[in-house]
Scaffold this active site. Structure first.
Site, PDB file in Angstrom:
ATOM      1  N   SER A 142      12.028 -10.671  -3.092  1.00 53.96           N
ATOM      2  CA  SER A 142      13.587  -9.472  -3.087  1.00 53.96           C
ATOM      3  C   SER A 142      14.567 -10.749  -3.983  1.00 53.96           C
ATOM      4  O   SER A 142      14.735 -10.514  -4.520  1.00 53.96           O
ATOM      5  CB  SER A 142      13.747 -10.576  -1.391  1.00 53.96           C
ATOM      6  OG  SER A 142      13.759  -9.723  -0.614  1.00 53.96           O
TER       7      SER A 142
ATOM      8  N   HIS B  28      21.154 -11.774   3.335  1.00 56.50           N
ATOM      9  CA  HIS B  28      19.922 -11.696   1.996  1.00 56.50           C
ATOM     10  C   HIS B  28      20.361 -11.051   1.321  1.00 56.50           C
ATOM     11  O   HIS B  28      20.455 -11.708   0.210  1.00 56.50           O
ATOM     12  CB  HIS B  28      19.183 -10.564   2.557  1.00 56.50           C
ATOM     13  CG  HIS B  28      18.006 -10.324   1.720  1.00 56.50           C
ATOM     14  ND1 HIS B  28      18.214  -9.313   1.244  1.00 56.50           N
ATOM     15  CD2 HIS B  28      17.103 -11.216   1.301  1.00 56.50           C
ATOM     16  CE1 HIS B  28      17.473  -9.905   0.530  1.00 56.50           C
ATOM     17  NE2 HIS B  28      16.060 -10.284   1.167  1.00 56.50           N
TER      18      HIS B  28
ATOM     19  N   ASP C 281      21.190  -2.888  -0.320  1.00 54.79           N
ATOM     20  CA  ASP C 281      20.868  -4.029   0.699  1.00 54.79           C
ATOM     21  C   ASP C 281      21.246  -4.300   2.252  1.00 54.79           C
ATOM     22  O   ASP C 281      22.078  -3.043   2.722  1.00 54.79           O
ATOM     23  CB  ASP C 281      20.516  -6.198  -0.217  1.00 54.79           C
ATOM     24  CG  ASP C 281      19.583  -6.674  -0.009  1.00 54.79           C
ATOM     25  OD1 ASP C 281      19.554  -7.077   1.375  1.00 54.79           O
ATOM     26  OD2 ASP C 281      19.008  -6.680  -0.502  1.00 54.79           O
TER      27      ASP C 281
ATOM     28  N   ASN D 160       6.055  -8.908  -0.066  1.00 59.16           N
ATOM     29  CA  ASN D 160       5.997 -10.253   0.779  1.00 59.16           C
ATOM     30  C   ASN D 160       4.738 -10.308   1.520  1.00 59.16           C
ATOM     31  O   ASN D 160       4.256 -11.312   2.413  1.00 59.16           O
ATOM     32  CB  ASN D 160       7.102 -11.271   1.653  1.00 59.16           C
ATOM     33  CG  ASN D 160       7.927 -11.272   0.388  1.00 59.16           C
ATOM     34  OD1 ASN D 160       7.623 -10.801  -0.888  1.00 59.16           O
ATOM     35  ND2 ASN D 160       8.528 -11.676   0.532  1.00 59.16           N
TER      36      ASN D 160
END
Length: 610
Positions: free
Chosen positions: A394, A221, A188, A313
């Site tokens: 996520s 994130h 990530d 998404n």
């Protein structure tokens, strides 16, 4: 005559074992194939729709293992280009990049060179699915370590806002499993050591953006994702994580802007695999297929790593990559009412659904929007940390990665077996509206049911096989009039400890020592070693005990019980293939287990015989 009878018994056990293993493997293969992703490795193509997501003139190449620098340089000279290592790890993973003004021609030549090149693609840029967030301030006191068995568990004050933990039944499983010692790689934006990760062990990772060992988050994130997996729990502050005793390995492949190259992500997967990760979470992706990235996912899967990915998404019927690759568990997102969210992608590759949240609604009426709540640094002001509500696939993916870590901590380590446990125990959504679009896959991930299957059900099978094996051997010896003193109480104890251990203790609120709740071959789980130790998953200990102690008649029942118990454990794993063994090729592991089970049972038979 006596030898012939003994030989017939041994041969019978072998034939029955191998037949059962073959039948089970065929059934499992059929089940797996019915739900499998497409087997063909995706190949990247360039068109007007994805040209903006490519680094102009740059290609990524994975060379065959063992390809030398001289061979790579020679190929570059032939093509009129220079191959550059993608990072300092390139000598190990053979991933290189090349800049060229004639990318289409060079790419075609590379793909045609099957002798030297494993995979070649355009250098696509992947990124974070767009997430919505809202912040809530909280003064964070100094954390205190609290006994996890204490009444009122967990005591994290904001746990009441984590509806998503209730949706996967996380609290119901924490008395049985907390993910002890399982390394989960978060591929990530990196991971920052925020206050509510203070008790979570962060193991060394790597930064493939800047090619350094400093994999600290500069976005927010990755830290949020890591919190869902293993936020420090029952520490008197903040919130909880799914597998709070797991270890986090930060692999930074995305920049502060939330984007990164295919080569960096592929190297991140391989680095995590080669440095001990048992689960990889990738809450990132893009719409373009890349054979280089697909090969990296396969590499991890084949090395015994469970790969979990966000489905995307875009709110459309096309699952993003890497979630859509074979070998990856693709996760869709649900909201509080258990319907899939407006943004969640769907399609044939979806394997499971998990809470992703919806920060546009407050369906449970708790005064907060229904996002996924974790402690992270604040995007745009990384000098601060807070408890933030994010939404997205996520956020769904790390819930499944956390449950995978719980299952693995119980000894189920083979990626296919982990996925099977997760799917077999997933529950239907009460708001399920698939419309034939496969929005949920096998269903909502259920932590409590998955851990029960991995420990309670499998432990029961192991013990049942041990009792059945002991009964058959004792009955046979009695009929032949060759039965010695029998197992006795000591033999019964070692039979239980060799096969399943006291696997039921945590269910009664008795966590027990980590050794006694597992059968002997799984004792490496409690000893901190690499699970799947070849010496433990063999007949070595029963045979060694028989050779050393056979001359002491009072100990023969103990030795026989141990041999039968270990044999039963190995039989179970030969059939169900839940554990990936070290040093044994994957295709030969059932054979290894079956043969060693046979030797263990034969040892028990020989010891019990007059």
């Amino acid at each position: 005559m006596k030898r012939k009878r003994a030989l017939r018994i041994v041969v019978t056990f072998a034939l029955v074992g191998f037949a059962a293993a073959w039948l089970y493997s065929r059934g499992r293969e059929a089940t797996d194939n019915s739900n499998a992703h497409e087997d063909a490795t995706p190949v990247a193509t360039l068109d007007d729709d994805n040209a903006a997501d490519v680094i102009p003139g740059e290609l990524v190449v994975e060379f065959k293992d063992g390809e030398s620098r001289d061979q790579i340089a020679a190929l570059g000279a032939k093509l009129g280009v220079t191959f550059e290592p993608a990072s300092s790890y390139a000598d190990r993973d053979e991933v290189y990049t090349v800049d060229t003004s004639d990318a289409e021609h060079v790419l075609a030549e590379l793909r045609a060179d099957t002798a030297d090149v494993e995979a070649a693609d355009y250098q696509f840029v992947y990124g974070l699915p767009e997430d919505a967030l809202a912040a809530e301030d909280e003064a964070v006191p100094t954390p205190e370590r609290v006994d996890p068995t204490e009444k009122g568990f967990p005591n994290d004050p904001k746990f009441k806002f984590q509806w998503h933990m209730d949706q996967i039944h996380a609290k119901d499983t924490w008395k049985n499993a907390q993910g002890d010692g399982v390394i989960v790689a978060v591929i990530d934006t990196g991971v920052a050591k925020v206050p509510d990760l203070a008790q979570t062990e962060i193991v060394p990772g790597w930064n493939f953006v800047n090619n350094t060992s400093n994999a600290t988050d500069d976005h927010g994130h990755g830290t949020h994702v890591a919190g869902t997996i293993a936020q420090s729990t029952h520490n008197g502050i903040g919130v909880a994580g799914v597998a709070f005793n797991a270890k986090i390995m930060p692999i930074k492949v995305l920049s502060a802007r939330g984007s990164g190259s295919v080569s960096g992500i592929a190297e991140g997967i391989r680095w995590a695999t080669d440095h001990g990760a048992k689960v990889i979470n990738m809450s990132l992706g893009g719409p373009m297929a890349s054979s280089v990235l697909a090969k990296a996912v396969k590499y991890a899967h084949d090395k015994g790593v469970t790969v979990v990915c966000a489905a995307g998404n875009d709110g459309r019927g096309k699952v993003s990559y890497p979630a859509a690759y074979p070998g990856a568990i693709a996760v869709a997102a649900t909201q509080f009412d258990e319907s899939t969210t407006f943004y969640s992608n769907w399609g044939k590759e979806i394997d499971l659904a998990a809470p992703g949240g919806n920060t546009r609604v407050d369906q449970n009426g708790d005064g907060m929007m229904d996002g996924v709540l974790q402690n992270t640094i604040v995007p745009g002001d990384i000098s601060r940390n807070d408890y933030l509500l994010f939404m997205g696939t996520s956020m769904a993916s790390p819930h499944v990665a956390g449950v995978a870590a719980l299952v693995i901590s119980q000894g189920v380590t083979d990626p296919d077996a982990v996925e099977k446990v997760l799917k077999d125990t997933a529950r239907p959504s009460k708001m399920k509206k698939d419309d034939g679009q496969n929005r949920y896959g096998a269903g909502l991930v259920d932590a409590a049911a998955a851990v029960k299957r991995a420990k309670m059900d499998f432990g029961g099978y192991e013990l049942g096989i041990a009792f059945a094996g002991a009964a058959l051997l004792l009955m046979r010896l009695r009929r032949l009039g060759k039965l010695g003193a029998g197992l006795g109480f000591a033999g019964f104890v070692t039979l239980v400890m060799g096969s399943s251990g006291l696997f039921f203790l945590p269910t009664f609120g008795l966590p027990g020592a980590s050794l006694v709740v597992h059968g002997l071959p799984e004792w490496d789980l409690g000893l901190g070693g690499i699970h799947g130790n070849l010496l433990l998953y063999s007949a070595l200990i029963p045979v060694g005990a028989a050779l050393l102690l056979y001359g002491r008649p009072k100990l023969r029942g103990l030795i026989a019980g141990l041999a039968i118990g270990v044999g039963a454990h190995l039989v179970f794993h030969a059939f169900f293939r839940t554990t990936e063994l070290s040093l044994v090729p994957h295709a030969l592991q059932s054979t290894w287990l079956a043969l060693n089970a046979l030797v263990s049972f034969a040892t028990g038979y020989a010891v019990l015989r007059k």
